[in-house]
Design an enzyme around this catalytic site. Structure first.
Site, PDB file in Angstrom:
ATOM      1  N   LYS A 156      36.657  41.801  46.892  1.00  0.00           N
ATOM      2  CA  LYS A 156      35.581  42.561  46.535  1.00  0.00           C
ATOM      3  C   LYS A 156      35.714  42.819  45.508  1.00  0.00           C
ATOM      4  O   LYS A 156      36.579  43.650  44.516  1.00  0.00           O
ATOM      5  CB  LYS A 156      34.979  44.077  47.123  1.00  0.00           C
ATOM      6  CG  LYS A 156      33.846  44.512  46.745  1.00  0.00           C
ATOM      7  CD  LYS A 156      33.344  45.957  47.379  1.00  0.00           C
ATOM      8  CE  LYS A 156      32.482  46.712  46.972  1.00  0.00           C
ATOM      9  NZ  LYS A 156      33.155  46.899  45.867  1.00  0.00           N
TER      10      LYS A 156
ATOM     11  N   TYR B 198      34.033  59.985  46.421  1.00  0.00           N
ATOM     12  CA  TYR B 198      32.165  59.490  46.554  1.00  0.00           C
ATOM     13  C   TYR B 198      32.058  59.007  47.652  1.00  0.00           C
ATOM     14  O   TYR B 198      31.616  59.658  48.199  1.00  0.00           O
ATOM     15  CB  TYR B 198      32.318  58.334  45.188  1.00  0.00           C
ATOM     16  CG  TYR B 198      31.097  58.386  45.509  1.00  0.00           C
ATOM     17  CD1 TYR B 198      30.013  58.876  44.601  1.00  0.00           C
ATOM     18  CD2 TYR B 198      30.431  56.701  45.656  1.00  0.00           C
ATOM     19  CE1 TYR B 198      28.087  58.489  44.314  1.00  0.00           C
ATOM     20  CE2 TYR B 198      28.911  56.612  45.664  1.00  0.00           C
ATOM     21  CZ  TYR B 198      27.867  57.519  44.959  1.00  0.00           C
ATOM     22  OH  TYR B 198      26.573  57.045  45.556  1.00  0.00           O
ATOM     23  N   ASP B 199      33.227  57.833  48.072  1.00  0.00           N
ATOM     24  CA  ASP B 199      32.760  57.653  49.509  1.00  0.00           C
ATOM     25  C   ASP B 199      32.507  59.045  50.405  1.00  0.00           C
ATOM     26  O   ASP B 199      31.761  59.119  51.665  1.00  0.00           O
ATOM     27  CB  ASP B 199      33.604  56.316  49.618  1.00  0.00           C
ATOM     28  CG  ASP B 199      33.595  55.679  49.290  1.00  0.00           C
ATOM     29  OD1 ASP B 199      32.032  54.729  48.243  1.00  0.00           O
ATOM     30  OD2 ASP B 199      34.427  54.558  49.005  1.00  0.00           O
TER      31      ASP B 199
ATOM     32  N   GLU C  99      28.950  39.262  40.053  1.00  0.00           N
ATOM     33  CA  GLU C  99      29.762  40.438  39.343  1.00  0.00           C
ATOM     34  C   GLU C  99      30.288  40.060  37.925  1.00  0.00           C
ATOM     35  O   GLU C  99      30.947  39.167  38.220  1.00  0.00           O
ATOM     36  CB  GLU C  99      30.656  40.874  40.527  1.00  0.00           C
ATOM     37  CG  GLU C  99      30.893  42.177  40.443  1.00  0.00           C
ATOM     38  CD  GLU C  99      30.664  43.223  40.977  1.00  0.00           C
ATOM     39  OE1 GLU C  99      30.002  42.833  41.752  1.00  0.00           O
ATOM     40  OE2 GLU C  99      30.899  44.074  41.080  1.00  0.00           O
TER      41      GLU C  99
ATOM     42  N   CYS D 294      45.164  83.568  24.449  1.00  0.00           N
ATOM     43  CA  CYS D 294      45.129  85.162  23.472  1.00  0.00           C
ATOM     44  C   CYS D 294      45.226  86.051  24.614  1.00  0.00           C
ATOM     45  O   CYS D 294      44.723  87.208  24.108  1.00  0.00           O
ATOM     46  CB  CYS D 294      43.173  84.602  23.653  1.00  0.00           C
ATOM     47  SG  CYS D 294      42.049  84.483  24.662  1.00  0.00           S
TER      48      CYS D 294
ATOM     49  N   ALA E  17      36.709  56.744  46.009  1.00  0.00           N
ATOM     50  CA  ALA E  17      37.143  57.555  47.418  1.00  0.00           C
ATOM     51  C   ALA E  17      36.900  58.881  47.130  1.00  0.00           C
ATOM     52  O   ALA E  17      35.926  58.870  48.619  1.00  0.00           O
ATOM     53  CB  ALA E  17      38.809  57.608  47.704  1.00  0.00           C
TER      54      ALA E  17
ATOM     55  N   LYS F   1      30.900  38.925  55.141  1.00  0.00           N
ATOM     56  CA  LYS F   1      29.148  37.993  55.843  1.00  0.00           C
ATOM     57  C   LYS F   1      28.675  37.390  57.093  1.00  0.00           C
ATOM     58  O   LYS F   1      29.527  36.535  56.958  1.00  0.00           O
ATOM     59  CB  LYS F   1      29.055  36.867  53.955  1.00  0.00           C
ATOM     60  CG  LYS F   1      28.520  38.519  53.281  1.00  0.00           C
ATOM     61  CD  LYS F   1      27.640  37.396  52.178  1.00  0.00           C
ATOM     62  CE  LYS F   1      27.716  38.829  50.830  1.00  0.00           C
ATOM     63  NZ  LYS F   1      27.691  38.505  49.627  1.00  0.00           N
TER      64      LYS F   1
ATOM     65  N   LYS G 164      37.081  48.485  52.553  1.00  0.00           N
ATOM     66  CA  LYS G 164      37.260  48.883  51.222  1.00  0.00           C
ATOM     67  C   LYS G 164      38.999  49.119  51.666  1.00  0.00           C
ATOM     68  O   LYS G 164      39.402  49.345  52.497  1.00  0.00           O
ATOM     69  CB  LYS G 164      36.965  50.488  50.700  1.00  0.00           C
ATOM     70  CG  LYS G 164      35.945  50.636  50.436  1.00  0.00           C
ATOM     71  CD  LYS G 164      35.399  49.824  49.248  1.00  0.00           C
ATOM     72  CE  LYS G 164      34.358  50.024  48.281  1.00  0.00           C
ATOM     73  NZ  LYS G 164      33.787  51.309  47.993  1.00  0.00           N
TER      74      LYS G 164
ATOM     75  N   GLU H 181      35.948  37.824  51.387  1.00  0.00           N
ATOM     76  CA  GLU H 181      35.770  37.389  50.030  1.00  0.00           C
ATOM     77  C   GLU H 181      36.492  38.404  49.214  1.00  0.00           C
ATOM     78  O   GLU H 181      36.000  39.546  50.162  1.00  0.00           O
ATOM     79  CB  GLU H 181      34.608  36.544  49.064  1.00  0.00           C
ATOM     80  CG  GLU H 181      33.745  38.078  49.561  1.00  0.00           C
ATOM     81  CD  GLU H 181      32.169  37.775  49.247  1.00  0.00           C
ATOM     82  OE1 GLU H 181      31.856  36.658  47.611  1.00  0.00           O
ATOM     83  OE2 GLU H 181      31.657  37.906  49.718  1.00  0.00           O
TER      84      GLU H 181
ATOM     85  N   CYS I 113      39.026  82.844  30.858  1.00  0.00           N
ATOM     86  CA  CYS I 113      39.623  83.544  30.031  1.00  0.00           C
ATOM     87  C   CYS I 113      38.408  84.109  29.250  1.00  0.00           C
ATOM     88  O   CYS I 113      37.083  83.606  28.843  1.00  0.00           O
ATOM     89  CB  CYS I 113      40.440  82.734  28.949  1.00  0.00           C
ATOM     90  SG  CYS I 113      39.859  84.062  26.333  1.00  0.00           S
TER      91      CYS I 113
ATOM     92  N   CYS J  91      44.795  85.367  29.672  1.00  0.00           N
ATOM     93  CA  CYS J  91      44.170  83.938  29.151  1.00  0.00           C
ATOM     94  C   CYS J  91      45.899  83.840  28.891  1.00  0.00           C
ATOM     95  O   CYS J  91      45.950  84.630  27.429  1.00  0.00           O
ATOM     96  CB  CYS J  91      43.664  84.229  27.873  1.00  0.00           C
ATOM     97  SG  CYS J  91      43.568  82.267  26.838  1.00  0.00           S
TER      98      CYS J  91
ATOM     99  N   SER K 157      23.599  47.517  47.883  1.00  0.00           N
ATOM    100  CA  SER K 157      24.752  47.418  47.894  1.00  0.00           C
ATOM    101  C   SER K 157      25.197  46.837  49.520  1.00  0.00           C
ATOM    102  O   SER K 157      24.333  46.848  50.019  1.00  0.00           O
ATOM    103  CB  SER K 157      25.528  48.777  47.760  1.00  0.00           C
ATOM    104  OG  SER K 157      24.377  49.633  47.933  1.00  0.00           O
TER     105      SER K 157
ATOM    106  N   TYR L 287      27.893  35.335  44.287  1.00  0.00           N
ATOM    107  CA  TYR L 287      28.130  35.701  45.447  1.00  0.00           C
ATOM    108  C   TYR L 287      26.979  35.742  46.445  1.00  0.00           C
ATOM    109  O   TYR L 287      27.180  36.388  47.343  1.00  0.00           O
ATOM    110  CB  TYR L 287      29.351  36.888  45.874  1.00  0.00           C
ATOM    111  CG  TYR L 287      28.751  38.132  45.162  1.00  0.00           C
ATOM    112  CD1 TYR L 287      28.121  38.824  45.372  1.00  0.00           C
ATOM    113  CD2 TYR L 287      29.541  38.714  43.856  1.00  0.00           C
ATOM    114  CE1 TYR L 287      27.317  40.177  44.570  1.00  0.00           C
ATOM    115  CE2 TYR L 287      29.816  39.897  43.310  1.00  0.00           C
ATOM    116  CZ  TYR L 287      28.203  40.176  43.797  1.00  0.00           C
ATOM    117  OH  TYR L 287      28.097  41.748  42.819  1.00  0.00           O
TER     118      TYR L 287
ATOM    119  N   CYS M 186      39.376  83.488  21.168  1.00  0.00           N
ATOM    120  CA  CYS M 186      39.850  82.882  21.778  1.00  0.00           C
ATOM    121  C   CYS M 186      40.358  81.219  21.540  1.00  0.00           C
ATOM    122  O   CYS M 186      39.594  80.984  21.123  1.00  0.00           O
ATOM    123  CB  CYS M 186      40.419  81.879  24.121  1.00  0.00           C
ATOM    124  SG  CYS M 186      40.579  80.885  24.451  1.00  0.00           S
TER     125      CYS M 186
END
Ligand code: JCF
Length: 747
Positions: free
Chosen positions: A129, A47-48, A185, A433, A45, A301, A325, A127, A448, A430, A93, A237, A454
């Site tokens: 995915k 990434y998209d 796939e 440490c 998500a 499609k 999606k 279909e 730190c 920190c 893709s 597919y 540490c």
């Protein structure tokens, strides 16, 4: 206007260019992590979202679109180890739809493109995915000849031997066209995934995070017998090269593939327009959990293959198909605490402790909180996230886990906030440490400053040092490092190589520890001895210096050849490092002031002033470092920091004293470019920049990113600019691509 549109409107040429550059890097990294290393770093998500943001900025600033724009990239280049296969027909893709309106727009766009009248019939297939990895299988004369992954869409990896072990992929196909490339796939069913992970866990082997990673890791095995033992499946597919058409429609073509013995998805349905498509989407979403395998949406499609042909493609996606999606799965739970962990580089990472909750079939009890700004409700640029609402212990929070990666907090319910909560405060010392933990200007991470003092950093760095891409010591993993560290037996890196001398015989021995014995101790000591001899690149990577990854390790090793040579240059460059930093800070301060006519001049004044105290040798050493192709100021600074910290330096020197560095691969002495420093600029037409660099290096040349008096040859393609001018000024030999190829003997 949505949130993202508001701030796109606020972008200037400069900020838009910067953000496109950053998105190109982030998305390329994410792509590499996802496709090449089978280890996703950001959720699907996310990434998209980043890809959409990139596209939106490009739309607003078309002139700023980069040559390496993520919009033009499908997947990632093939990993090393497999042969390459050029796809005769590109493997594409799919574009994405995220809501009903996107689906309606998809249909409207197609009708507009085809000039269809309103109300004209237009049939689609729908279909599930599959969340797996795509594969192209080629048959000639009905016989399987080759199977390849998608790779970057143009070139994939040859996984023929592995694909032959998948029972859904027939070896021979009756009544097939003479040439038939079947695409589909590869995936792993839930039950098979669970059984595989049980088996892996029982053997003490790697447990996979999700079925997709398990499928990818299984298909991309160099040892096909491992693939054979993994329960992979395949849904067909689509298709690539064909000597004759399969049918007139998508649906009938799938029917033919099924007749030939391929598995096609039984959920595939025919839809008459958007309403029908959305109803099918909802029906498939409702059955998602029963399917027995992971899906992440629905693919639509155009059914008529003649229309598909007319619609054709945009740069990387077909116009006739789209992936609708599913939203990332989320769940609400209580934030019961915020812990702070210290990583290898000292970064303090806040971790959310959650009342356990199931998200997308997995029980989640921790989530990453990134950094203090994220908790406060601000992103890296200071823009509000979650409408600027902070996160507090006791809050009701929404967790998401798209792409089965590390869970994150999406939202917080302010109305459910209990009384008496207080804002989270990141400790300024920190937690491990007690050294000061500082934030550098422009950074969102607090670190730190304890370095090797540490314990948390020390253990994390020891683990990194013995890891697979570094010293790779069998039998010395995370658990063992923690144990030996807690015992005080391994403290500094060099202690690994003193373990046998100190704890091999006598009162306290490894063999006498619980869970160990003579045999396992001897095996460990043998493995440690074997690991004494190492290529320089692995050791450099293993040092765990910030920004010094595997690639930089190889680049530095190739350039310097020995630790002593590298250390001498870094030592010489140390005075320049502080000036570089001062210059950067002066620039930063200047940039935050109002933009006006004089700013550019003041920027360059500030830079000149900061650099003034640097003596020529320091300057030369600095330039040598940052002139190495792939090494930038950031890594150069990190090297200077590491080597100028006395404790750290001593630890590194001790380690090298205990190691034998393998002689580098002998380079072709007689090569006409051996020992020469080469710079590539402009565009290359016969090979990629990466390939040109690799070839030059295999012939013993050093490839640098910038022209200096040390440059021997400049290879300039069309569009070469300032580097060509500088080379001409310095009287450096300049070749075009053909002349370069002629020189190295493969024109
Ligand atoms: O299930 C999938 N992941 C899937 C991917 C299904 C399809 O019908 C696809 C695809 C990628 C490209 N069709 C194309 C053309």
């Amino acid at each position: 206007m949505t949130q993202s549109e508001t701030d796109i409107a606020a972008l200037t040429q400069d900020t838009a260019r910067d953000e496109l550059a950053r998105l190109a890097t982030v998305l390329a990294d994410a792509n590499a992590a996802y496709h090449t290393e089978d280890a996703p770093r950001i959720s699907d998500a996310e990434y998209d979202r980043l890809k959409r943001r990139n596209a939106a900025i490009e739309q607003a600033f078309p002139d700023l679109k980069r040559d390496d724009s993520p919009s033009d990239v499908v997947g990632a280049a093939p990993a090393e180890g497999f042969g390459k296969v050029a796809h005769e027909v590109r493997m594409l893709s799919l574009g994405n739809a995220f809501d009903d309106a996107d689906v309606a727009e998809f249909d409207a766009r197609i009708r507009r493109f085809l000039g269809l009248e309103a109300g004209a019939d237009l049939t689609y297939t729908a279909e599930p995915k599959i969340d797996g990895l795509s594969l192209s299988v080629r048959y000639e004369g009905g016989q399987l000849v080759r199977a390849a992954t998608r790779g970057d869409g143009e070139t994939g990896e040859d996984v023929t031997t592995n694909a032959r072990t998948i029972s859904d992929i027939p070896e021979t196909v009756p009544n097939a066209p003479d040439v038939l490339e079947v695409r589909g796939e590869v995936y792993m069913a839930h039950a098979d995934f669970a059984a595989l992970n049980d088996r892996q866990a029982a053997e003490g082997s790697k447990v996979f995070a999700n079925p997709r990673n398990a499928a990818a890791g299984s298909l991309r095995q160099l040892d096909a017998s491992i693939t054979a033992a993994r329960p992979l499946r395949f849904f067909a597919y689509a298709w690539g090269s064909l000597s004759e058409p399969l049918a007139d429609t998508q649906h009938a073509a799938l029917g033919r593939l099924a007749d030939m013995g391929f598995s096609t998805n039984p959920e595939t349905a025919l839809c008459e327009g958007p309403e029908d498509m959305l109803a099918t989407y909802r029906a498939i979403a409702a059955r998602r959990a029963e399917l027995g395998y992971d899906i992440d949406g629905v693919v639509y499609k155009v059914n008529d293959l003649g229309l598909q042909g007319r619609l054709g493609f945009r740069s990387t996606t077909p116009r006739w198909a789209i992936a609708h999606k599913f939203p990332a799965e989320t769940a609400w739970t209580r934030l019961s605490g915020i812990d702070v962990q210290v990583g290898r580089t000292g970064a303090l990472s806040p971790v959310a402790r959650l009342d356990p909750v199931t998200v997308g079939g997995v029980v989640v009890s921790n989530a990453t909180l990134h950094n203090e700004d994220y908790i406060a409700g601000r992103d890296a640029k200071g823009h509000p996230i979650r409408n600027g609402i902070d996160l507090r212990v006791g809050d009701r929070v929404e967790i998401y886990r798209a792409g089965d990666v590390i869970p994150k907090v999406r939202d917080v319910d302010l109305s459910a906030r209990p009384e008496g909560t207080t804002p989270f405060e990141m400790p300024h010392r920190c937690p491990d440490c007690d050294s000061p933990a500082l934030r550098e200007p422009g950074e969102s991470v607090r670190r730190c400053t304890g370095g090797l003092v540490c314990p948390a950093q020390r253990v994390a760095r020891l683990k990194h040092l013995v890891g697979r891409s570094a010293l790779d010591i069998d039998g010395l993993g995370d658990k063992e490092i923690e144990r030996f560290h807690d015992l005080g037996w391994i403290h500094a890196p060099v202690d690994i190589f003193r373990l046998q001398a100190r704890y091999g015989t006598g009162l306290q021995t490894v063999a006498n520890l619980e869970g160990w014995g003579e045999t396992s101790a001897t095996n460990l000591f043998d493995a440690i001895e074997a690991a004494r001899t190492q290529p320089l690149a692995r050791v450099l990577f293993g040092l765990g210096i910030r920004h010094l990854g595997e690639v930089a390790g190889r680049d530095l090793a190739r350039h310097f050849g020995s630790w002593d040579a590298l250390a001498a240059t870094v030592d010489a460059a140390i005075p320049a490092a502080s000036c570089h930093r001062a210059a950067a800070e002066a620039e930063l301060a200047e940039r935050t002031k109002a933009e006006d006519e004089g700013r550019r001049a003041r920027l360059s004044d500030a830079r000149a002033l900061a650099w003034a105290p640097v003596e020529a040798p320091a300057r030369a050493a600095w330039d040598d470092l940052v002139g190495i192709d792939g090494i930038g100021a950031t890594l150069a600074l990190a090297l200077c920091d590491a080597l100028s910290a006395p404790q750290e330096r001593a630890a590194i020197d001790d380690l090298f004293a205990a190691l034998t560095i393998e002689a580098p691969e002998p380079t072709a002495e007689e090569s006409p470019v051996a020992g020469k420093t080469v710079v590539f600029t402009g565009s290359l037409e016969k090979m990629t920049r990466a390939e040109a660099k690799a070839t030059a290096e295999s012939l013993g040349a050093k490839v640098s990113g910038s022209v200096s008096s040390k440059t021997d040859i400049l290879v300039a393609g069309p569009g070469a600019g300032s580097k060509a001018a500088k080379a001409a000024q310095l009287g450096i030999e300049t070749l075009d691509e053909d002349a370069w190829l002629a020189l190295i003997g493969n024109a």
